[in-house]
Design an enzyme around this catalytic site. Structure first.
Site, PDB file in Angstrom:
ATOM      1  N   ARG A 169       0.833  -1.204   0.000  1.00 56.00           N
ATOM      2  CA  ARG A 169       0.000   0.000   0.000  1.00 56.00           C
ATOM      3  C   ARG A 169       0.871   1.258   0.000  1.00 56.00           C
ATOM      4  NH1 ARG A 169      -4.877   1.361   4.266  1.00 56.00           N
ATOM      5  NH2 ARG A 169      -3.217   1.131   5.829  1.00 56.00           N
ATOM      6  N   ASP A 453      -3.729   3.291  13.827  1.00 53.40           N
ATOM      7  CA  ASP A 453      -2.915   3.897  12.785  1.00 53.40           C
ATOM      8  C   ASP A 453      -3.424   5.311  12.517  1.00 53.40           C
ATOM      9  OD1 ASP A 453      -5.137   3.690  11.120  1.00 53.40           O
ATOM     10  OD2 ASP A 453      -4.286   2.130   9.832  1.00 53.40           O
TER      11      ASP A 453
END
Length: 539
Positions: A169, A453
């Site tokens: 990603r 996150d």
């Protein structure tokens, strides 16, 4: 007279790193420079378009499926390309940053896929950007090991047939990489992450029987998916590999993308692998886009917004139906629990919740789901094994029973829950703790037994902002105000100082994190992304 040679990328304000020359080769940097020349102007136009669309939502307080793409949705004949063998069974995926220890543990975890993350689980320090690339190449070459300096424990890769397939990603379109510049202009972080990884590893992965596979974050429209598709076509030609070798899974983690799922798959159809339901960024996107829409768009505490909330059910069921109609994988959301090594009862309760969540996803038709910790892999695996058996996926479940109206996706007031004072305290506590770690270069952080996150910090600060601007009254009678947020933040900072001690507190970035959280939570001019002002402070 010959044309002048094109400018080359400059490495700016960056301390040399060990083995960086293996990543930052002249040929790799030339490829990234060409990506920048070819595609950054379109990226800039699409970022401007985001602002225009947000202004339109502010004016109308609504969204709808696009009339101009109705023909794409109505055409039942098109499908995405068949999944390659390495991506056909995705029943459990583990996520995490690309530091050396995580790289080994994630590949060894027993999950089918590892989302190797340069985005929300990675603070984009120059060290994380460059050495994360090196760690992946080292893993593919089987020259990676790690010994924990604290415990002395050693880590090494299992046999190749036991390792997870990597889906990498890159950063979202909004972020720059200030350390790489062309003619004084920073290159988008997405092109740096994608370009370096693709250039070094595309052929290497093909030779391993896999391929260059990607997760695409923060996508807001099918036009952004079209840009990625054009990048893939260009990149495959550039290095001389067959068209269609790249596969991309798009995170549907913005409210606008939820209205364009079919169009996103259509734009990427030769390279599409599936869609993923990302929870915290999705809620953050709802707050961001409908922040001036009044009381009916006010979200309750983040932990009260489960995937069973009616508007979240509409989103996930539409995602499964859309994916399976077009032959793509539907990947479920994150189980973020981090097991406690000291409290078996906490683990028991949490594991039961994880199992219920994964059972629901498997029974709803998802083909796989995410976990944040290796201990959760067997739980998620059992849920999907029970439904899939020997089948690699359940794309044959078309979910034609699902019917979602445009208003269902933004029916926030269908959830019977309200913001609470404890919710405010939690948003402040988690926000400060996460931002402090991020400013030290850590993007994946265990806080209160959850792996958090950047999406966590985004929903935390967005909820503080929304509650204040909506003049929410909590159950204890207190009004959500800037002064209350400052009071709670001061109390939280004092509690952290007392908990960790003066020396540890002073050596950290606690005051800086406190100030930044309040800045993005209290400013009337709502920052599009917390990571933009935070990146200016990341050294």
């Amino acid at each position: 007279m010959s044309a002048p040679a094109p400018s080359t990328l400059a490495i700016v304000d960056a301390e040399p790193l060990p083995r960086q020359e293996e990543v930052l080769t002249d040929a790799a940097l030339a490829f990234v420079a060409e990506l920048h020349r070819q595609f950054t102007p379109r990226r800039n136009e699409l970022l401007a378009r985001r602002g225009e669309r947000r202004a339109e939502i502010a004016r109308t307080s609504t969204l709808d499926f696009l009339p101009e793409t109705a023909a794409v949705r109505a055409d039942d004949s098109w499908k995405v390309a068949p999944a390659p063998a390495a991506l056909n069974d995705r029943r459990v995926e583990i996520t995490g940053p690309t530091d050396r220890k995580m790289t080994i543990n994630a590949l060894n975890s027993g999950a089918k896929v590892w989302l190797a993350d340069f985005e929300d689980a990675s603070a984009p320090t120059w060290e994380n950007v460059v050495l994360g690339q090196l760690n992946l190449t080292d893993a593919y070459e089987r020259r990676i090991d790690f010994t924990d300096p604290k415990s002395g424990k050693s880590y090494a890769l299992k046999s190749a047939d036991e390792l997870a397939t990597v889906v990498m990603r890159p950063r979202g379109w909004h972020l720059q990489e200030r350390h790489l510049q062309l003619d004084g202009v920073s290159v988008p972080g997405a092109l740096v992450d994608f370009g370096l990884y693709f250039f070094h590893n595309a052929q290497r992965l093909i030779d391993l029987g896999k391929g260059p596979y990607f997760y695409l974050p923060k996508t807001e429209s099918h036009l952004e998916a079209r840009l990625w598709n054009d990048i893939f076509v260009f990149a495959q030609d550039y290095v001389g590999i067959p068209q269609g070798t790249v596969r991309a899974t798009v995170l549907i983690e913005t409210i606008t993308a939820a209205y364009e799922m079919e169009e996103i798959l259509y734009e990427l159809r030769d390279h599409a692998a599936g869609l993923n339901a990302g929870r915290w960024d999705y809620l953050f996107s709802i707050v961001k886009n409908f922040r001036d829409g009044g009381a009916k768009f006010v979200l309750p505490d983040r932990n009260a917004v489960t995937m069973t909330a009616p508007f979240m059910r509409a989103y996930t069921e539409l995602l499964v139906r859309t994916c399976h109609k077009r032959g793509a994988h539907a990947i479920g959301g994150m189980a973020a629990f981090i097991p406690s090594r000291r409290d078996a009862e906490v683990n028991k309760v949490a594991f039961e919740k994880v199992k219920a969540d994964k059972d629901r996803e498997a029974n709803d038709g998802f083909d796989g789901s995410w976990v944040a910790h290796p201990d959760l892999v067997p739980i998620a695996l059992a849920s999907f094994d029970a439904v899939l058996g020997e089948k690699p996926n359940q794309k044959d479940r078309l979910r034609e029973d699902v019917s979602v109206a445009p208003g269902d996706l933004i029916a926030i007031d269908s959830l019977d829950a309200s913001p609470t004072y404890d919710g405010l305290r939690n948003a402040v506590a988690v926000g400060i703790r996460y931002i402090e770690a991020w400013l030290r270069g850590l993007g994946a952080v265990a806080i209160f037994n959850l792996m958090e996150d950047a999406a966590t910090a985004e929903i935390s600060r967005s909820q503080i902002w929304q509650w204040i601007n909506a003049d929410v009254v909590f159950e204890n009678g207190e009004h959500a105000t800037a002064d209350l947020a400052r009071k709670v933040a001061a109390e939280e900072l004092a509690a952290i100082r007392a908990e960790i001690g003066e020396e540890t507190f002073t050596s950290g970035k606690w005051q800086q994190a406190h100030d930044l959280l309040l800045q993005v939570s209290l400013d009337q001019d709502y920052a599009d992304f917390l990571t933009l002002p935070a990146y200016e402070q990341l050294r």
